[in-house]
Design a protein around this motif. Structure first.
Motif, mmCIF file in Angstrom:
data_model
loop_
_atom_site.group_PDB
_atom_site.id
_atom_site.type_symbol
_atom_site.label_atom_id
_atom_site.label_comp_id
_atom_site.label_asym_id
_atom_site.label_seq_id
_atom_site.Cartn_x
_atom_site.Cartn_y
_atom_site.Cartn_z
ATOM 1 N N ALA A 159 0.843 -1.198 0.000
ATOM 2 C CA ALA A 159 0.000 0.000 0.000
ATOM 3 C C ALA A 159 0.879 1.248 0.000
ATOM 4 O O ALA A 159 1.950 1.272 0.610
ATOM 5 N N ASN A 160 0.420 2.290 -0.702
ATOM 6 C CA ASN A 160 1.170 3.546 -0.705
ATOM 7 C C ASN A 160 0.203 4.718 -0.611
ATOM 8 O O ASN A 160 -0.961 4.627 -1.022
ATOM 9 N N GLU A 161 0.706 5.797 -0.068
ATOM 10 C CA GLU A 161 -0.124 6.991 0.132
ATOM 11 C C GLU A 161 0.719 8.228 -0.153
ATOM 12 O O GLU A 161 1.865 8.323 0.305
ATOM 13 N N ASN A 162 0.162 9.137 -0.942
ATOM 14 C CA ASN A 162 0.843 10.382 -1.265
ATOM 15 C C ASN A 162 0.026 11.562 -0.739
ATOM 16 O O ASN A 162 -1.196 11.629 -0.928
ATOM 17 N N VAL A 163 0.704 12.476 -0.089
ATOM 18 C CA VAL A 163 0.053 13.678 0.440
ATOM 19 C C VAL A 163 0.778 14.897 -0.116
ATOM 20 O O VAL A 163 2.015 14.987 -0.034
ATOM 21 N N SER A 164 0.061 15.814 -0.718
ATOM 22 C CA SER A 164 0.661 17.040 -1.255
ATOM 23 C C SER A 164 -0.074 18.259 -0.697
ATOM 24 O O SER A 164 -1.277 18.204 -0.430
ATOM 25 N N PHE A 165 0.701 19.350 -0.513
ATOM 26 C CA PHE A 165 0.129 20.567 0.036
ATOM 27 C C PHE A 165 0.318 21.698 -0.962
ATOM 28 O O PHE A 165 1.400 21.895 -1.507
ATOM 29 N N GLY A 166 -0.705 22.425 -1.220
ATOM 30 C CA GLY A 166 -0.668 23.615 -2.076
ATOM 31 C C GLY A 166 -1.759 24.538 -1.595
ATOM 32 O O GLY A 166 -1.900 24.800 -0.398
ATOM 33 N N ASP A 167 -2.511 25.071 -2.574
ATOM 34 C CA ASP A 167 -3.687 25.819 -2.163
ATOM 35 C C ASP A 167 -4.638 24.924 -1.397
ATOM 36 O O ASP A 167 -5.318 25.359 -0.465
ATOM 37 N N LYS A 168 -4.617 23.670 -1.802
ATOM 38 C CA LYS A 168 -5.440 22.681 -1.109
ATOM 39 C C LYS A 168 -4.599 21.431 -0.864
ATOM 40 O O LYS A 168 -3.681 21.140 -1.616
ATOM 41 N N MET A 169 -4.934 20.753 0.190
ATOM 42 C CA MET A 169 -4.242 19.491 0.473
ATOM 43 C C MET A 169 -4.928 18.373 -0.308
ATOM 44 O O MET A 169 -6.164 18.313 -0.374
ATOM 45 N N SER A 170 -4.084 17.542 -0.949
ATOM 46 C CA SER A 170 -4.644 16.398 -1.666
ATOM 47 C C SER A 170 -3.986 15.116 -1.170
ATOM 48 O O SER A 170 -2.792 15.089 -0.856
ATOM 49 N N VAL A 171 -4.774 14.073 -1.112
ATOM 50 C CA VAL A 171 -4.294 12.764 -0.642
ATOM 51 C C VAL A 171 -4.678 11.718 -1.677
ATOM 52 O O VAL A 171 -5.820 11.694 -2.159
ATOM 53 N N SER A 172 -3.715 10.889 -2.055
ATOM 54 C CA SER A 172 -4.001 9.791 -2.979
ATOM 55 C C SER A 172 -3.456 8.487 -2.394
ATOM 56 O O SER A 172 -2.394 8.465 -1.763
ATOM 57 N N GLU A 173 -4.190 7.440 -2.606
ATOM 58 C CA GLU A 173 -3.798 6.123 -2.113
ATOM 59 C C GLU A 173 -3.811 5.125 -3.257
ATOM 60 O O GLU A 173 -4.520 5.301 -4.250
ATOM 61 N N GLY A 174 -3.007 4.072 -3.111
ATOM 62 C CA GLY A 174 -2.971 3.046 -4.148
ATOM 63 C C GLY A 174 -2.229 1.808 -3.677
ATOM 64 O O GLY A 174 -1.749 1.733 -2.540
ATOM 65 N N ASN A 175 -2.153 0.851 -4.561
ATOM 66 C CA ASN A 175 -1.435 -0.390 -4.277
ATOM 67 C C ASN A 175 -0.518 -0.710 -5.451
ATOM 68 O O ASN A 175 -0.852 -0.426 -6.608
ATOM 69 N N SER A 176 0.610 -1.309 -5.133
ATOM 70 C CA SER A 176 1.535 -1.716 -6.185
ATOM 71 C C SER A 176 2.223 -3.003 -5.762
ATOM 72 O O SER A 176 2.332 -3.312 -4.577
ATOM 73 N N GLN A 177 2.677 -3.755 -6.757
ATOM 74 C CA GLN A 177 3.388 -4.995 -6.462
ATOM 75 C C GLN A 177 4.890 -4.740 -6.400
ATOM 76 O O GLN A 177 5.447 -4.032 -7.223
#
Length: 251
Positions: free
Chosen positions: A180-198
């Motif tokens: 499992a992986n999770e990316n968090v970015s901050f700018g004008d708005k905070m965005s969060v993305s999640e996913g899975n990889s082998q």
């Protein structure tokens, strides 16, 4: 020999007598030279006997080592000369602290040992012991790999040596696992993305070997070992490895 210079002859003589002198004194003289001593031959194991060479290295040092290596070599050659039939008796070579008793013929013997029904069991604390006593550096490493490649079953107990644990982990192999992986970015708005990889990772991590049970009262007299076996998967699995627990009180 007659044409060698005096300097060369003296070097050869010194090397020969330095080695041979050990066999002119006990304990080796009675074992190898005396006609009144024991009449033990390697072929006795084919007839069902177990031969114990009681020359501990820590007591006799190089004298005991030379005596054990000599008999080991003669035994290996004797097993390679035997004619195998359908009912030929299997034999075995059991060597504790095996790194003390290595020699170059070990690799040649082990490459054909199964054909002559000769089982080899080598015990040591870690793999650098083998490499060091095989000559060290690249030579020792390659000789160890050549020998280990012909040892079909390997037992790995608790160990704190990094090289040994990495070798065991690499030998057992790798497999794809979902991460499992999770990316968090901050700018004008905070965005969060999640996913899975082998990802391809080791089935057993090198660090896992350091935490195996080592017996004694603290471990309820249980010893853990990971066994790797080539060719035949373990029962009810398609894996070439398995974790076993041994109870010292049952031994």
């Amino acid at each position: 020999w007659l044409n060698l210079s005096e300097k060369t002859r003296s070097i050869v003589e010194q090397m020969f007598f330095g080695f041979g002198d050990r066999f002119m004194r006990d304990p080796l003289y009675s074992l190898f030279n005396s006609t009144e001593g024991t009449q033990v031959t390697p072929e006795d194991t084919i007839r069902g006997k177990i031969i114990v060479i009681n020359l501990p290295y820590l007591i006799y040092e190089n004298t005991g080592r030379d005596g054990q290596i000599l008999f080991k070599y003669v035994w290996q050659r004797a097993m390679q000369r035997r004619k195998i039939k359908e009912n030929s008796r299997p034999t075995f070579l059991w060597v504790d602290e095996a790194h003390y008793f290595l020699h170059d013929h070990d690799i040649d013997h082990q490459s054909t040992a199964r054909s002559y029904r000769a089982c080899t069991v080598y015990l040591t604390q870690n793999l650098p012991n083998f490499s060091l006593h095989f000559g060290g550096r690249d030579k020792g490493a390659y000789q160890f790999k050549a020998l280990a490649g012909n040892l079909g079953t390997k037992f790995f107990h608790a160990n704190s040596d990094v090289e040994t644990n990495e070798y065991a982990s690499e030998l057992i192999g790798k497999t794809f696992q979902w991460m499992a992986n999770e990316n968090v970015s901050f700018g004008d708005k905070m965005s969060v993305s999640e996913g899975n990889s082998q990802s391809l990772i080791h089935i057993i991590q090198a660090s896992d070997f350091a935490s195996q049970k080592t017996g004694g009262p603290l471990n309820n007299y249980e010893i853990e070992t990971i066994v790797h076996r080539q060719g035949i998967p373990f029962e009810n699995t398609r894996r070439n490895y398995a974790l076993f627990t041994i109870n010292q009180q049952n031994l």
